[in-house]
Design a protein around this motif. Structure first.
Motif, PDB file in Angstrom:
ATOM      1  N   GLU A   1       0.814  -1.218   0.000  1.00 18.30           N
ATOM      2  CA  GLU A   1       0.000   0.000   0.000  1.00 18.30           C
ATOM      3  C   GLU A   1       0.848   1.269   0.000  1.00 18.30           C
ATOM      4  OE1 GLU A   1      -2.648  -0.130   3.301  1.00 18.30           O
ATOM      5  OE2 GLU A   1      -3.680  -1.910   2.570  1.00 18.30           O
ATOM      6  N   ARG A   2       2.109   1.161   0.445  1.00 24.55           N
ATOM      7  CA  ARG A   2       2.984   2.331   0.522  1.00 24.55           C
ATOM      8  C   ARG A   2       3.720   2.594  -0.782  1.00 24.55           C
ATOM      9  NH1 ARG A   2       6.109  -0.199   5.258  1.00 24.55           N
ATOM     10  NH2 ARG A   2       5.760  -1.831   3.768  1.00 24.55           N
ATOM     11  N   LEU A   3       3.529   1.758  -1.764  1.00 27.53           N
ATOM     12  CA  LEU A   3       4.184   1.911  -3.055  1.00 27.53           C
ATOM     13  C   LEU A   3       3.758   3.225  -3.696  1.00 27.53           C
ATOM     14  CD1 LEU A   3       6.025   0.249  -4.948  1.00 27.53           C
ATOM     15  CD2 LEU A   3       3.962  -0.627  -6.009  1.00 27.53           C
ATOM     16  N   SER A   4       4.718   3.955  -4.239  1.00 25.33           N
ATOM     17  CA  SER A   4       4.387   5.242  -4.861  1.00 25.33           C
ATOM     18  C   SER A   4       4.007   5.053  -6.322  1.00 25.33           C
ATOM     19  CB  SER A   4       5.573   6.200  -4.773  1.00 25.33           C
ATOM     20  OG  SER A   4       6.603   5.793  -5.666  1.00 25.33           O
ATOM     21  N   VAL A   5       3.294   6.019  -6.841  1.00 25.10           N
ATOM     22  CA  VAL A   5       2.916   6.030  -8.254  1.00 25.10           C
ATOM     23  C   VAL A   5       4.174   5.962  -9.116  1.00 25.10           C
ATOM     24  CG1 VAL A   5       1.957   7.494 -10.083  1.00 25.10           C
ATOM     25  CG2 VAL A   5       0.716   7.208  -7.928  1.00 25.10           C
ATOM     26  N   GLY A   6       5.213   6.708  -8.718  1.00 25.66           N
ATOM     27  CA  GLY A   6       6.459   6.728  -9.482  1.00 25.66           C
ATOM     28  C   GLY A   6       7.121   5.373  -9.601  1.00 25.66           C
ATOM     29  N   ALA A   7       6.928   4.513  -8.608  1.00 28.49           N
ATOM     30  CA  ALA A   7       7.525   3.181  -8.646  1.00 28.49           C
ATOM     31  C   ALA A   7       6.762   2.222  -9.546  1.00 28.49           C
ATOM     32  CB  ALA A   7       7.583   2.608  -7.236  1.00 28.49           C
ATOM     33  N   LEU A   8       5.525   2.543  -9.853  1.00 26.47           N
ATOM     34  CA  LEU A   8       4.662   1.627 -10.604  1.00 26.47           C
ATOM     35  C   LEU A   8       4.384   2.077 -12.034  1.00 26.47           C
ATOM     36  CD1 LEU A   8       3.174  -1.007 -10.013  1.00 26.47           C
ATOM     37  CD2 LEU A   8       1.204   0.343  -9.337  1.00 26.47           C
ATOM     38  N   MET A   9       4.464   3.368 -12.292  1.00 25.29           N
ATOM     39  CA  MET A   9       4.065   3.925 -13.590  1.00 25.29           C
ATOM     40  C   MET A   9       5.020   3.545 -14.716  1.00 25.29           C
ATOM     41  SD  MET A   9       5.219   7.887 -13.316  1.00 25.29           S
ATOM     42  CE  MET A   9       6.936   8.330 -13.481  1.00 25.29           C
ATOM     43  N   ASN A  10       4.512   3.662 -15.937  1.00 20.75           N
ATOM     44  CA  ASN A  10       5.332   3.553 -17.134  1.00 20.75           C
ATOM     45  C   ASN A  10       5.951   4.929 -17.327  1.00 20.75           C
ATOM     46  OD1 ASN A  10       6.421   3.470 -19.693  1.00 20.75           O
ATOM     47  ND2 ASN A  10       4.563   2.712 -20.679  1.00 20.75           N
ATOM     48  N   GLU A  11       7.268   5.007 -17.192  1.00 21.69           N
ATOM     49  CA  GLU A  11       7.950   6.293 -17.214  1.00 21.69           C
ATOM     50  C   GLU A  11       8.156   6.875 -18.604  1.00 21.69           C
ATOM     51  OE1 GLU A  11      11.437   5.192 -15.155  1.00 21.69           O
ATOM     52  OE2 GLU A  11      10.504   5.470 -13.202  1.00 21.69           O
ATOM     53  N   ALA A  12       7.977   6.088 -19.624  1.00 19.69           N
ATOM     54  CA  ALA A  12       8.257   6.593 -20.956  1.00 19.69           C
ATOM     55  C   ALA A  12       7.202   6.154 -21.977  1.00 19.69           C
ATOM     56  CB  ALA A  12       9.643   6.141 -21.405  1.00 19.69           C
ATOM     57  N   PRO A  13       5.945   6.504 -21.734  1.00 22.68           N
ATOM     58  CA  PRO A  13       4.939   6.129 -22.734  1.00 22.68           C
ATOM     59  C   PRO A  13       5.078   7.001 -23.973  1.00 22.68           C
ATOM     60  CG  PRO A  13       3.954   7.579 -21.112  1.00 22.68           C
ATOM     61  CD  PRO A  13       5.364   7.301 -20.654  1.00 22.68           C
ATOM     62  N   TYR A  14       4.701   6.454 -25.097  1.00 22.87           N
ATOM     63  CA  TYR A  14       4.621   7.311 -26.270  1.00 22.87           C
ATOM     64  C   TYR A  14       3.482   8.277 -26.026  1.00 22.87           C
ATOM     65  CZ  TYR A  14       7.896   4.492 -28.847  1.00 22.87           C
ATOM     66  OH  TYR A  14       9.031   3.860 -29.254  1.00 22.87           O
ATOM     67  N   SER A  15       3.646   9.496 -26.467  1.00 25.53           N
ATOM     68  CA  SER A  15       2.597  10.507 -26.337  1.00 25.53           C
ATOM     69  C   SER A  15       2.448  11.188 -27.684  1.00 25.53           C
ATOM     70  CB  SER A  15       2.962  11.518 -25.251  1.00 25.53           C
ATOM     71  OG  SER A  15       4.179  12.171 -25.574  1.00 25.53           O
ATOM     72  N   ILE A  16       1.428  12.023 -27.791  1.00 28.59           N
ATOM     73  CA  ILE A  16       1.183  12.712 -29.053  1.00 28.59           C
ATOM     74  C   ILE A  16       0.739  14.136 -28.764  1.00 28.59           C
ATOM     75  CG2 ILE A  16      -1.247  11.992 -29.261  1.00 28.59           C
ATOM     76  CD1 ILE A  16      -0.510  11.546 -32.331  1.00 28.59           C
ATOM     77  N   SER A  17       1.103  15.022 -29.647  1.00 32.46           N
ATOM     78  CA  SER A  17       0.694  16.418 -29.517  1.00 32.46           C
ATOM     79  C   SER A  17      -0.778  16.545 -29.875  1.00 32.46           C
ATOM     80  CB  SER A  17       1.525  17.288 -30.472  1.00 32.46           C
ATOM     81  OG  SER A  17       0.934  18.557 -30.630  1.00 32.46           O
ATOM     82  N   GLU A  18      -1.459  17.447 -29.198  1.00 37.58           N
ATOM     83  CA  GLU A  18      -2.872  17.662 -29.496  1.00 37.58           C
ATOM     84  C   GLU A  18      -3.082  18.231 -30.894  1.00 37.58           C
ATOM     85  OE1 GLU A  18      -4.571  20.403 -26.670  1.00 37.58           O
ATOM     86  OE2 GLU A  18      -3.179  21.982 -27.242  1.00 37.58           O
ATOM     87  N   ASP A  19      -2.030  18.708 -31.531  1.00 37.29           N
ATOM     88  CA  ASP A  19      -2.128  19.280 -32.879  1.00 37.29           C
ATOM     89  C   ASP A  19      -1.986  18.240 -33.990  1.00 37.29           C
ATOM     90  OD1 ASP A  19      -2.423  21.899 -31.871  1.00 37.29           O
ATOM     91  OD2 ASP A  19      -0.250  22.043 -31.597  1.00 37.29           O
ATOM     92  N   GLU A  20      -1.632  17.007 -33.639  1.00 37.84           N
ATOM     93  CA  GLU A  20      -1.453  15.951 -34.645  1.00 37.84           C
ATOM     94  C   GLU A  20      -2.804  15.408 -35.106  1.00 37.84           C
ATOM     95  OE1 GLU A  20       1.177  15.326 -36.174  1.00 37.84           O
ATOM     96  OE2 GLU A  20       2.746  16.072 -34.864  1.00 37.84           O
ATOM     97  N   THR A  21      -2.781  14.711 -36.228  1.00 43.31           N
ATOM     98  CA  THR A  21      -4.016  14.166 -36.794  1.00 43.31           C
ATOM     99  C   THR A  21      -4.409  12.867 -36.101  1.00 43.31           C
ATOM    100  OG1 THR A  21      -2.903  12.807 -38.466  1.00 43.31           O
ATOM    101  CG2 THR A  21      -3.427  15.109 -39.065  1.00 43.31           C
ATOM    102  N   LEU A  22      -5.691  12.531 -36.208  1.00 41.95           N
ATOM    103  CA  LEU A  22      -6.170  11.261 -35.662  1.00 41.95           C
ATOM    104  C   LEU A  22      -5.498  10.087 -36.354  1.00 41.95           C
ATOM    105  CD1 LEU A  22      -9.997  11.852 -35.189  1.00 41.95           C
ATOM    106  CD2 LEU A  22      -8.170  11.977 -33.495  1.00 41.95           C
ATOM    107  N   LEU A  23      -5.201  10.263 -37.628  1.00 40.22           N
ATOM    108  CA  LEU A  23      -4.533   9.211 -38.393  1.00 40.22           C
ATOM    109  C   LEU A  23      -3.166   8.894 -37.777  1.00 40.22           C
ATOM    110  CD1 LEU A  23      -5.341   7.543 -40.824  1.00 40.22           C
ATOM    111  CD2 LEU A  23      -4.261   9.242 -42.288  1.00 40.22           C
TER     112      LEU A  23
END
Length: 165
Positions: free
Chosen positions: A3-25
């Motif tokens: 229960e004491r585990l932090s979000v930082g210890a569990l999260m995916n630290e390097a997900p791919y992301s996308i700019s809101e200006d990019e196309t849906l395609l």
């Protein structure tokens, strides 16, 4: 799971992301090639604008390709309330937020709201099963992985070994 585990210890630290200006395609292409079920969306200042789900993108991509090349990711995330957590917060708090907000993925941001990772229901299941391996701390990875540079080829050559162009 501790229960004491932090979000930082569990999260995916390097997900791919996308700019809101990019196309849906392009968003669909990133999801397809990265194998992620959730795609964080960032504004030009690096702040998180929301998260797109693979199923939501699939529905949006049912439109003709001509339409998809004109629609931006912003069209899907505009007007949404973006709920985030910070890496030092407890996983118990994150799980509570995800449950109350009915979310499968939760963006992890720094104090300025810039995306630094993604916490998913899959991360919780893997941790509960003892399958989660964490190699870096959130502080060592200051920003999420860029969208295009280094984007891997499509997930794998499908089950039958037929290469995908």
């Amino acid at each position: 799971m501790d229960e004491r585990l932090s979000v930082g210890a569990l999260m995916n630290e390097a997900p791919y992301s996308i700019s809101e200006d990019e196309t849906l395609l392009l968003a669909w292409e990133v999801v397809e090639r990265s194998g992620q079920r959730h795609l964080p969306v960032v504004r030009q200042d690096g702040c998180c604008a929301g998260v797109l789900d693979r199923a939501e993108l699939a529905v949006a991509c049912a439109d003709p390709a001509v339409t998809l090349s004109c629609r931006t990711v912003r069209d899907l995330v505009h007007g949404r309330r973006t709920v985030t957590v910070h890496p030092e917060e407890s996983t118990l708090r994150a799980a509570t937020v995800m449950t109350e907000e009915d979310m499968d993925a939760l963006p992890v941001t720094d104090p300025q709201g810039r995306l630094i990772g993604l916490l998913t229901a899959h991360d919780f299941v893997a941790a509960a099963a003892g399958l989660h391996e964490h190699t870096e701390s959130a502080q060592e990875t200051p920003h999420a992985r860029p969208t295009l540079p280094g984007l891997p080829p499509r997930r794998r050559e499908r089950e039958h070994g037929i290469p995908i162009p």
